[in-house]
Design a protein around this motif. Structure first.
Motif, short mmCIF file in Angstrom:
data_model
loop_
_atom_site.label_atom_id
_atom_site.label_comp_id
_atom_site.label_asym_id
_atom_site.label_seq_id
_atom_site.Cartn_x
_atom_site.Cartn_y
_atom_site.Cartn_z
N PHE A 55 111.56 154.21 13.46
CA PHE A 55 110.74 154.57 12.30
C PHE A 55 111.29 155.86 11.70
O PHE A 55 111.07 156.16 10.54
N ALA A 79 111.34 145.45 16.57
CA ALA A 79 110.11 144.79 17.02
C ALA A 79 110.41 143.34 17.39
O ALA A 79 109.89 142.82 18.38
N ARG A 85 105.77 148.84 19.47
CA ARG A 85 105.05 150.10 19.62
C ARG A 85 103.60 150.00 19.15
O ARG A 85 103.22 149.11 18.39
N PHE A 87 100.44 152.89 17.73
CA PHE A 87 100.40 154.15 17.01
C PHE A 87 99.30 155.04 17.58
O PHE A 87 98.36 154.57 18.20
N SER A 90 94.58 154.52 15.46
CA SER A 90 94.51 153.12 15.83
C SER A 90 95.09 152.25 14.73
O SER A 90 94.79 152.39 13.56
N ALA A 91 95.97 151.37 15.13
CA ALA A 91 96.72 150.57 14.17
C ALA A 91 96.21 149.15 14.15
O ALA A 91 96.75 148.27 14.78
N VAL A 92 95.12 148.94 13.43
CA VAL A 92 94.65 147.59 13.20
C VAL A 92 94.75 147.34 11.70
O VAL A 92 95.04 148.24 10.93
N PHE A 93 94.53 146.09 11.30
CA PHE A 93 94.42 145.79 9.88
C PHE A 93 92.93 145.85 9.57
O PHE A 93 92.19 144.89 9.85
N GLU A 159 94.15 146.41 19.27
CA GLU A 159 95.54 146.77 19.02
C GLU A 159 96.43 146.27 20.15
O GLU A 159 97.52 145.74 19.92
N THR A 162 96.85 142.57 19.91
CA THR A 162 97.80 142.23 18.84
C THR A 162 99.23 142.44 19.32
O THR A 162 100.11 141.61 19.09
N THR A 163 99.44 143.55 20.01
CA THR A 163 100.78 143.84 20.53
C THR A 163 101.18 142.78 21.56
O THR A 163 102.31 142.29 21.55
N GLU B 228 96.86 146.38 4.19
CA GLU B 228 95.97 147.04 5.14
C GLU B 228 96.66 148.15 5.92
O GLU B 228 96.08 149.19 6.18
N ASN B 229 97.88 147.90 6.36
CA ASN B 229 98.54 148.86 7.25
C ASN B 229 100.02 148.51 7.33
O ASN B 229 100.44 147.75 8.19
N ARG B 232 102.05 149.20 10.63
CA ARG B 232 101.70 148.26 11.69
C ARG B 232 102.37 146.90 11.45
O ARG B 232 102.84 146.26 12.39
N SER B 235 105.74 147.21 12.62
CA SER B 235 105.86 147.25 14.08
C SER B 235 105.59 145.87 14.69
O SER B 235 105.91 145.65 15.85
N GLY B 237 107.10 143.40 13.46
CA GLY B 237 108.37 142.71 13.23
C GLY B 237 108.51 142.13 11.83
O GLY B 237 109.43 141.38 11.56
#
Lengths: 251, 349
Positions: A55, A79, A85, A87, A90-93, A159, A162-163, B228-229, B232, B235, B237
Motif C-alpha cells: 500500500f 492480495a 491484510r 486495517f 475496522s475495514a468493512v463495507f 472483517e 471477510t478475510t 464503501e471502502n 478494503r 486488500s 484483491g
C-alpha cells in the motif's frame, strides 16, 4: 532463504521526507506461526504492514513472499497471491449487509468481476459458503444486518470472516483487538487462534496479554528498527524492550 | 466515502439482498409508474419538453451510476453529453468526408466520403465519440481521488468546451443547426413528433434498464464495495482502478447516448451542452432526486426541468428559485425526493 519463512524482508526502509519510519528491517515470518509485531506508538508497525502489502512503496529494501520477490507488485495482486491484510480502523463495507460483505470476498474467486451485463443473482451460489463463514465467527443472527449497525467487536469479527473468505495463506492483522471490550477481546483471540491453525498470521497488537497468549514469535520495533526478537518470555525480559515501553529508569 | 449527501443517507436505505426476489415488487411498481407516465404524458404535456426530460433523465442516471454507486464525483460530465451531440449532429447533417489526414509532412490519403448518416448510425457515432472521450478522460482522472478527481474532470471538460468553440466543424457560437432527424433505419420518418417521441422513449427505457442491470450485477457489487471502502476492496484483491475506469467509460457512454439523442430531438448541437454549468446542473438534478437511488435522477430531472419550463416567465428568477430549492434540499431532505420516499416506505427505490 529457506522454505521455512513464508514472508521475509531484507533491509526494508521507508523514509517520509527525511523522516525514517522504517529502518533496515529484516523481518522473517515462519510458516504456520502467529507472529506479533509490537512496539511503542510511532515505532513503524503500521508502516511495515503498508510496505508488506505494497500500500506504500518502500524507499529501499526487498520483500519476499514464499521465496518470490514481491517488491513493487500492485496491492491487489499481492492480495490475490494469498497475503491479505486487515486495517487498524475496522475495514468493512459499512452500508452493505453482513452477507454481502463476505460475499464480496468470495466473489474474488470468480476471477475479475467485470461482467456488468449479468444479474447479481448468480452470486447467490456463494451464499452457502458465505453463511458458513459468518457462522464461524458467530454472526449468523446478523446475516442481514447492515455492517455499519454492528457493534465494534462484531465488525472486527466480520472483517475476519471477510478475510477468511479469501482463504489466505498469510493474514496480516493490524491491531485486531484495539478498542474492544474485555469480552470481545476474548472472543477475537479465540477466533484468531482457531483460524491460525492452517495458516500464518502476522499481527500488530498492543494488548500484551493477547500477544503473550497467542503468539509464537515476537518482533519488537522501536523508532523504525528491530529492537528484539524471540518468544514472549525472552522479549519481556529484554531490558531494552522494557526501557522502550516504560521510558528510562525502569531498565 | 465522499458522497455529498452524507453517509447516513445510504445506511438507512441500504438493501437486504436476499429479499430481492420478494422485495423487488415495489421496484416493479415504480418502474411501471415511470413507463406509464412517459407513455401517457404526451397527451397532456408538451411532447418536446418530455423528450428533453427523457434525454436528461438518462444523462442524470448515467451520472448517478458514477457518483451514487462508485462514489466518484465527476464535475465534467457535460463533455460526454456535448461531444456526443456534436458528433451525432455533424454526421447526421454532413455525413463523413475525410480526404486525407495530414500529420506534419505525412500525408495519408483516405478518401472517405459518406453521405449524411441515418439517425441510428448518427446516435451510434455520438455514443462512440463519448466512449472514446470517456476512456481518455477516465485514464487521466481516476489516478486521483475526491476533490482532485472532480477538478481533473472539470479541467478536461473545459478543454472540450474550448475545442467545441474553436474547432472548424462545430460551428463555434452558432453550433450545428438544422440537423435533419432523418429516417430511422431508412424507414421511419422522425420528423413526425410521434415517431421521434417513441424513439426517445425506447432509448430512455433501454438505457435505464442497462443502468439498472449494471448496478445489480457482480460488477455492480464491486462498484459499491469501492464506494464503501476502496482500500478494503484493494486488500480483497480487486484492482480498483480498472473497475473505476470501466464504470467511468460506461457512464460516459450512456451520457453520450443521452447527448446524441438530445441533439436529434432539438436538431441542434450547441455550446450549452458542453458548458460547465451543464455539469453542475446534472449534480443538482441527481441530488434533488436522490443520489444512489435508481429512480431518483429521473424524478430530479423532472423537478428541475419542470421548474425551468413552467417558471420561465419569472426570467432570471428561475435560477434563484432553483438555488433556494437546492439549499432547502441539502438542509432538510438530504436524501433527495426518492431517497426520502424510500426511507419512508423502508424499501430501496
Amino acid at each position: 532463504m529457506t522454505d521455512d519463512y513464508v514472508l521475509e524482508t531484507r533491509e526494508l526502509t521507508k523514509e517520509f521526507k527525511g523522516f525514517v519510519a522504517v529502518n533496515k528491517v529484516n523481518l522473517k515470518v515462519r510458516r504456520g506461526t502467529i507472529h506479533a509485531l509490537i512496539g511503542p506508538n510511532g515505532a513503524g508497525k503500521t508502516t511495515c504492514f503498508n510496505l508488506l502489502t505494497q500500500f506504500l512503496p518502500p524507499t529501499r529494501g526487498r520483500i519476499f513472499y514464499k521465496a518470490k520477490e514481491i517488491t513493487g507488485s500492485k496491492p491487489s495482486a499481492i492480495a490475490r497471491m494469498g497475503l491479505v491484510r486487515s486495517f487498524q480502523i475496522s475495514a468493512v463495507f459499512p452500508h452493505l449487509s453482513v452477507l454481502e460483505n463476505v460475499r464480496l470476498a468470495l466473489q474474488r474467486k470468480r476471477g475479475g468481476s467485470f461482467d456488468f451485463w449479468r444479474s447479481e443473482r448468480i452470486l447467490n451460489a456463494l451464499d452457502d459458503r458465505a453463511r458458513e463463514l459468518i457462522a464461524s465467527v458467530g454472526l449468523s443472527e446478523f446475516e442481514q444486518t447492515i455492517a455499519v449497525e454492528l457493534p465494534y467487536g462484531r465488525k472486527r469479527a466480520l472483517e475476519i470472516a471477510t478475510t477468511l473468505a479469501l482463504d489466505p495463506e498469510v493474514m496480516l492483522l493490524d491491531e485486531p483487538t484495539a478498542g474492544m471490550t474485555h469480552e470481545d477481546v476474548g472472543r477475537i483471540s479465540a477466533l484468531i487462534r482457531r483460524v491460525a491453525q492452517n495458516r500464518t498470521v502476522l499481527m500488530v497488537e498492543h494488548n500484551l496479554s493477547v500477544v503473550a497468549d497467542l503468539c509464537d514469535h515476537i518482533t519488537v520495533l522501536a523508532r523504525g528498527e528491530i529492537l528484539a526478537e524471540g518468544d514472549y518470555a525472552t522479549v519481556s525480559r529484554n531490558p531494552e524492550v522494557v526501557q522502550a515501553y516504560m521510558g528510562k529508569g525502569y531498565a | 466515502m465522499n458522497d455529498p449527501a452524507g453517509a447516513p443517507a445510504l445506511s438507512e436505505i441500504a438493501i437486504k439482498p436476499l429479499k430481492h426476489v420478494n422485495g423487488a415488487a415495489h421496484r416493479w411498481v415504480a418502474f411501471i409508474v415511470m413507463v406509464a407516465f412517459f407513455a401517457l404524458a404526451p397527451t397532456f404535456i408538451y411532447p418536446v419538453f418530455l423528450m428533453k426530460v427523457m434525454c436528461f433523465a438518462l444523462f442524470a442516471c448515467a451520472f448517478n451510476l458514477l457518483l451514487g454507486y462508485v462514489g466518484l464525483l465527476s464535475f465534467g460530465h457535460a463533455m460526454f453529453l456535448g461531444i456526443a451531440g456534436y458528433a451525432a449532429a455533424y454526421v447526421a447533417k454532413e455525413g463523413l468526408n475525410i480526404e486525407a489526414i495530414r500529420l506534419g509532412t505525412i500525408h495519408i490519403p483516405l478518401n472517405i466520403a459518406l453521405p449524411p448518416f441515418t439517425p441510428e448510425l448518427a446516435i451510434l457515432t455520438g455514443v462512440l465519440a463519448a466512449a472514446i472521450l470517456g476512456y481518455v478522460a477516465g485514464l487521466l482522472a481516476i489516478r486521483r481521488q475526491g476533490i482532485y478527481f472532480a477538478m481533473i474532470t472539470l479541467a478536461l471538460a473545459q478543454m472540450v468546451y474550448f475545442f467545441c468553440l474553436q474547432a472548424p466543424f462545430t460551428g463555434g457560437e452558432d453550433g450545428i443547426q438544422a440537423v435533419p432527424r432523418g429516417k430511422l433505419f431508412g424507414v421511419i420518418d422522425l420528423s413526425d413528433v410521434k415517431a421521434m417521441y417513441a424513439t426517445v422513449f425506447v432509448i430512455f427505457i433501454g438505457g435505464f434498464l442497462v443502468i439498472f442491470r449494471i448496478i445489480h450485477s457482480p460488477f455492480g457489487q464491486v462498484m459499491k464495495a469501492i464506494r464503501e471502502n476502496e482500500p478494503r476492496a484493494t486488500s480483497l484483491g480487486y484492482d480498483t482502478d480498472r473497475y473505476k475506469l470501466i464504470a467511468f467509460v460506461l457512464s460516459a457512454t450512456l451520457a453520450g447516448l443521452a447527448g446524441a439523442t438530445n441533439a436529434l430531438v432539438f436538431q441542434l448541437a450547441a455550446l450549452n451542452a458542453v458548458h460547465w454549468t451543464m455539469s453542475g446542473e446534472v449534480v443538482l438534478m441527481t441530488l434533488v432526486g436522490g443520489l444512489g437511488t435508481v429512480f431518483g435522477p429521473v424524478v430530479g430531472v423532472l423537478a428541475v426541468l419542470g421548474m425551468e419550463n413552467y417558471l420561465a416567465q419569472l426570467g432570471a428568477w428561475v435560477t434563484i428559485v432553483q438555488g433556494a430549492i437546492f439549499v432547502i434540499c441539502v438542509l432538510t431532505f438530504r436524501r433527495g425526493i426518492v431517497g426520502e420516499l424510500a426511507r419512508w416506505i423502508k424499501k430501496p427505490l
